[in-house]
Design an enzyme around this catalytic site. Sequence first.
Site, PDB file in Angstrom:
ATOM      1  CB  CYS A  43     108.942  20.348  65.124  1.00 36.03           C
ATOM      2  SG  CYS A  43     110.189  21.333  64.293  1.00 36.03           S
ATOM      3  CB  CYS A  48     111.413  20.315  61.385  1.00 34.91           C
ATOM      4  SG  CYS A  48     109.745  20.577  61.962  1.00 34.91           S
ATOM      5  CE  LYS A  51     112.587  17.861  56.951  1.00 30.17           C
ATOM      6  NZ  LYS A  51     111.359  18.595  56.638  1.00 30.17           N
ATOM      7  CE1 TYR A  99     113.004  23.089  71.484  1.00 38.57           C
ATOM      8  CE2 TYR A  99     110.706  23.681  71.807  1.00 38.57           C
ATOM      9  CZ  TYR A  99     111.831  23.646  71.010  1.00 38.57           C
ATOM     10  OH  TYR A  99     111.789  24.183  69.748  1.00 38.57           O
ATOM     11  CE1 TYR A 180     107.313  18.067  55.478  1.00 39.04           C
ATOM     12  CE2 TYR A 180     104.962  18.072  55.012  1.00 39.04           C
ATOM     13  CZ  TYR A 180     106.001  18.150  55.915  1.00 39.04           C
ATOM     14  OH  TYR A 180     105.744  18.301  57.250  1.00 39.04           O
ATOM     15  CD  GLU A 184     111.051  17.087  53.639  1.00 43.13           C
ATOM     16  OE1 GLU A 184     111.015  18.322  53.548  1.00 43.13           O
ATOM     17  OE2 GLU A 184     110.633  16.479  54.650  1.00 43.13           O
ATOM     18  NE  ARG A 201      96.408   8.230  47.033  1.00 39.20           N
ATOM     19  CZ  ARG A 201      95.332   8.623  47.643  1.00 39.20           C
ATOM     20  NH1 ARG A 201      94.304   7.841  47.717  1.00 39.20           N
ATOM     21  NH2 ARG A 201      95.280   9.799  48.216  1.00 39.20           N
ATOM     22  CB  ALA A 343     111.455  24.798  52.423  1.00 38.07           C
ATOM     23  CG  HIS A 438     126.333  38.653  38.274  1.00 37.32           C
ATOM     24  ND1 HIS A 438     125.584  37.694  37.608  1.00 37.32           N
ATOM     25  CD2 HIS A 438     127.555  38.663  37.674  1.00 37.32           C
ATOM     26  CE1 HIS A 438     126.324  37.170  36.643  1.00 37.32           C
ATOM     27  NE2 HIS A 438     127.515  37.736  36.672  1.00 37.32           N
ATOM     28  CD  GLU A 443     122.515  36.972  38.611  1.00 37.26           C
ATOM     29  OE1 GLU A 443     122.580  38.111  38.123  1.00 37.26           O
ATOM     30  OE2 GLU A 443     123.509  36.236  38.752  1.00 37.26           O
TER      31      GLU A 443
HETATM   32  C1  FAD Z   1     109.085  13.743  59.358  1.00 34.72           C
HETATM   33  C2  FAD Z   1     108.492  15.110  59.536  1.00 34.72           C
HETATM   34  C3  FAD Z   1     109.138  16.210  59.022  1.00 34.72           C
HETATM   35  C4  FAD Z   1     108.616  17.475  59.208  1.00 34.72           C
HETATM   36  N1  FAD Z   1     109.283  18.531  58.676  1.00 34.72           N
HETATM   37  C5  FAD Z   1     108.815  19.777  58.844  1.00 34.72           C
HETATM   38  C6  FAD Z   1     109.536  20.890  58.345  1.00 34.72           C
HETATM   39  O1  FAD Z   1     110.590  20.742  57.711  1.00 34.72           O
HETATM   40  N2  FAD Z   1     109.040  22.135  58.579  1.00 34.72           N
HETATM   41  C7  FAD Z   1     107.871  22.334  59.272  1.00 34.72           C
HETATM   42  O2  FAD Z   1     107.473  23.483  59.465  1.00 34.72           O
HETATM   43  N3  FAD Z   1     107.155  21.282  59.747  1.00 34.72           N
HETATM   44  C8  FAD Z   1     107.605  20.021  59.549  1.00 34.72           C
HETATM   45  N4  FAD Z   1     106.906  18.953  60.059  1.00 34.72           N
HETATM   46  C9  FAD Z   1     105.596  19.214  60.699  1.00 34.72           C
HETATM   47  C10 FAD Z   1     105.781  19.686  62.130  1.00 34.72           C
HETATM   48  O3  FAD Z   1     106.532  18.751  62.856  1.00 34.72           O
HETATM   49  C11 FAD Z   1     104.416  19.890  62.776  1.00 34.72           C
HETATM   50  O4  FAD Z   1     103.649  20.760  61.967  1.00 34.72           O
HETATM   51  C12 FAD Z   1     104.512  20.478  64.175  1.00 34.72           C
HETATM   52  O5  FAD Z   1     105.285  19.661  65.006  1.00 34.72           O
HETATM   53  C13 FAD Z   1     103.112  20.670  64.758  1.00 34.72           C
HETATM   54  O6  FAD Z   1     103.198  21.107  66.084  1.00 34.72           O
HETATM   55  P1  FAD Z   1     102.015  20.764  67.121  1.00 34.72           P
HETATM   56  O7  FAD Z   1     102.316  21.532  68.347  1.00 34.72           O
HETATM   57  O8  FAD Z   1     100.718  20.937  66.475  1.00 34.72           O
HETATM   58  O9  FAD Z   1     102.149  19.203  67.394  1.00 34.72           O
HETATM   59  P2  FAD Z   1     103.366  18.285  67.795  1.00 34.72           P
HETATM   60  O10 FAD Z   1     104.668  18.968  67.628  1.00 34.72           O
HETATM   61  O11 FAD Z   1     103.147  17.019  67.062  1.00 34.72           O
HETATM   62  O12 FAD Z   1     103.171  18.065  69.346  1.00 34.72           O
HETATM   63  C14 FAD Z   1     102.094  17.339  69.860  1.00 34.72           C
HETATM   64  C15 FAD Z   1     102.555  16.644  71.127  1.00 34.72           C
HETATM   65  O13 FAD Z   1     101.420  16.174  71.830  1.00 34.72           O
HETATM   66  C16 FAD Z   1     101.735  14.928  72.416  1.00 34.72           C
HETATM   67  N5  FAD Z   1     100.458  14.272  72.701  1.00 34.72           N
HETATM   68  C17 FAD Z   1      99.537  13.823  71.816  1.00 34.72           C
HETATM   69  N6  FAD Z   1      98.445  13.378  72.459  1.00 34.72           N
HETATM   70  C18 FAD Z   1      98.679  13.551  73.781  1.00 34.72           C
HETATM   71  C19 FAD Z   1      97.913  13.301  74.957  1.00 34.72           C
HETATM   72  N7  FAD Z   1      96.681  12.813  74.879  1.00 34.72           N
HETATM   73  N8  FAD Z   1      98.464  13.595  76.147  1.00 34.72           N
HETATM   74  C20 FAD Z   1      99.722  14.106  76.238  1.00 34.72           C
HETATM   75  N9  FAD Z   1     100.476  14.369  75.168  1.00 34.72           N
HETATM   76  C21 FAD Z   1      99.955  14.108  73.947  1.00 34.72           C
HETATM   77  C22 FAD Z   1     102.602  14.257  71.376  1.00 34.72           C
HETATM   78  O14 FAD Z   1     103.390  13.231  71.949  1.00 34.72           O
HETATM   79  C23 FAD Z   1     103.427  15.430  70.868  1.00 34.72           C
HETATM   80  O15 FAD Z   1     104.635  15.558  71.565  1.00 34.72           O
HETATM   81  C24 FAD Z   1     107.407  17.658  59.921  1.00 34.72           C
HETATM   82  C25 FAD Z   1     106.745  16.548  60.463  1.00 34.72           C
HETATM   83  C26 FAD Z   1     107.284  15.291  60.268  1.00 34.72           C
HETATM   84  C27 FAD Z   1     106.581  14.098  60.845  1.00 34.72           C
END
Ligand code: FAD
Length: 461
Positions: A43, A48, A51, A99, A180, A184, A201, A343, A438, A443
Amino acid sequence: MADHDVDLFVVGAGSGGVRAARIAAGYGARVMIAEEYRVGGTCVIRGCVPKKLLVYASRFSHDFEDAAGFGWTLHAPRFDWATLIANKDKEIARLEAAYTATLQKCAVDIVKSRAVLEDAHTVHLVATGQRIRAAHILVATGAAPHPGPAIPGIEHVISSNEAFHLGELPRHVLVQGGSYIAVEFAGIFAGLGSKVTLVYRGDNILRGFDDDVRAHLREEMEKRGIHVITHNRVNAVEPMGKHLSARLSGGNAVTADKVMFALGRPPNVYGLGLEAAGVRLADTGGIAVDEFSRTSVPHIYAVGDVTNRINLTPVAIREGQAFADTVFGGKPTQVDHTNVPTAVFSEPEVGVIGLSEAQARDRFAKVDVYLTRFRPMKATLSGRDTTIMFKLVVDGITDRVLGCHIVAPDAGEMIQLIGVAVKMGATKADLDATMAVHPTAAEELVTMRTVARSHARQAAE
Ligand SMILES: Cc1cc2nc3c(=O)[nH]c(=O)nc-3n(C[C@H](O)[C@H](O)[C@H](O)COP(=O)(O)OP(=O)(O)OC[C@H]3O[C@@H](n4cnc5c(N)ncnc54)[C@H](O)[C@@H]3O)c2cc1C
């Protein structure tokens, strides 16, 4: 827990993992988190946040055009991709540092390494060779872009990951996909001035969304010059001088500078050692979990995209929080996955909560649909050819609002607010009783009075 190095080992410092680590540490747990790429996860680093920054950038072109009807004269605006990407990267680096600092403040031990499970309690840190014994393990590894089928020339294709780091703005982009993320990026590139072809497709973009939303957004995208080609797939990509030629299944070829695939994001489960630990997968390809995000191994949990439930950041965060509350806070907590508002940051935006008309018809005996499409007030002076859409799907027996679907500027902001009412079980009468604001577009949500369509299921014979 004396024979363990840590109380909790978190694999993946993304939305779900960071929240879980921070909250568990706050409850007094000794926590280690491993991240193989950058702290913050998809994200923050390549989802997110970057983007949305690109979406903001892409919308200025319309604003400049629309300003003329309101009396403004602008000298031909110029756009510089390199400035946008540099500023975006600076902001992402700031967020990554924030973070990291938050985790450190909570005394979470951060390891920059890939982590692999060796057995149900042992995690191997690939970068250092260390082995960590953990009382609990949380798998929060997210998902990754589907690379696409092994077609000739697949090595020339990029995913959203690379799209954030292109050296220059492509003059012509072909985006394959109907998700999406595909729509986007089509909107981003088109707004910034690229010629865009979207190839999908299926019969229409945004599969799984309400059919009126899909049709309306496609029409709006086409009005903005995006060429949408459905019932086709890219069968091959060949270099042609400085460009690429994408051969489509329908027989045509499209010349583009970049070809991007956005074909879904399978859960990151490969090479993680899940089998060695005894963690089972679900039919969806994600890690199988119960309502507390517990896997088939009682002390191993999984949250976020890797479980392939609802793949959104706020959902991953809630699941991470609920996990920490349950396991370390003594407060067993389940996440409610119903009525999640969402969204699409397309141009124009889409905001959705609840059921589509088709889903409601499958589940409810009587369904009333309220639908309006109109030209937004701003377009009267700007002259832009655009319409916006509001749709309510209502249970015809109880009057409860089952779904709300908006295609309009700021639909994401609107759906967050109307989402509260829908989540609380608002009826159509509740909306009708609310005074309109309004003049606004929103609305319409409280002024739609005429049923556009009504569906009643025939009683079984
Ligand atoms: C282009 C794009 C746009 C998006 N836009 C939106 C949006 O507008 N709104 C929204 O709500 N969501 C959006 N998402 C989705 C959102 O980013 C994910 O749902 C969210 O990040 C999921 O969080 P997570 O903690 O599951 O995984 P992630 O945030 O993907 O975190 C997983 C982490 O684990 C790490 N990792 C993986 N395997 C290993 C390992 N073996 N050892 C150590 N580290 C590892 C990865 O490097 C990564 O940093 C978007 C995603 C993309 C790709």
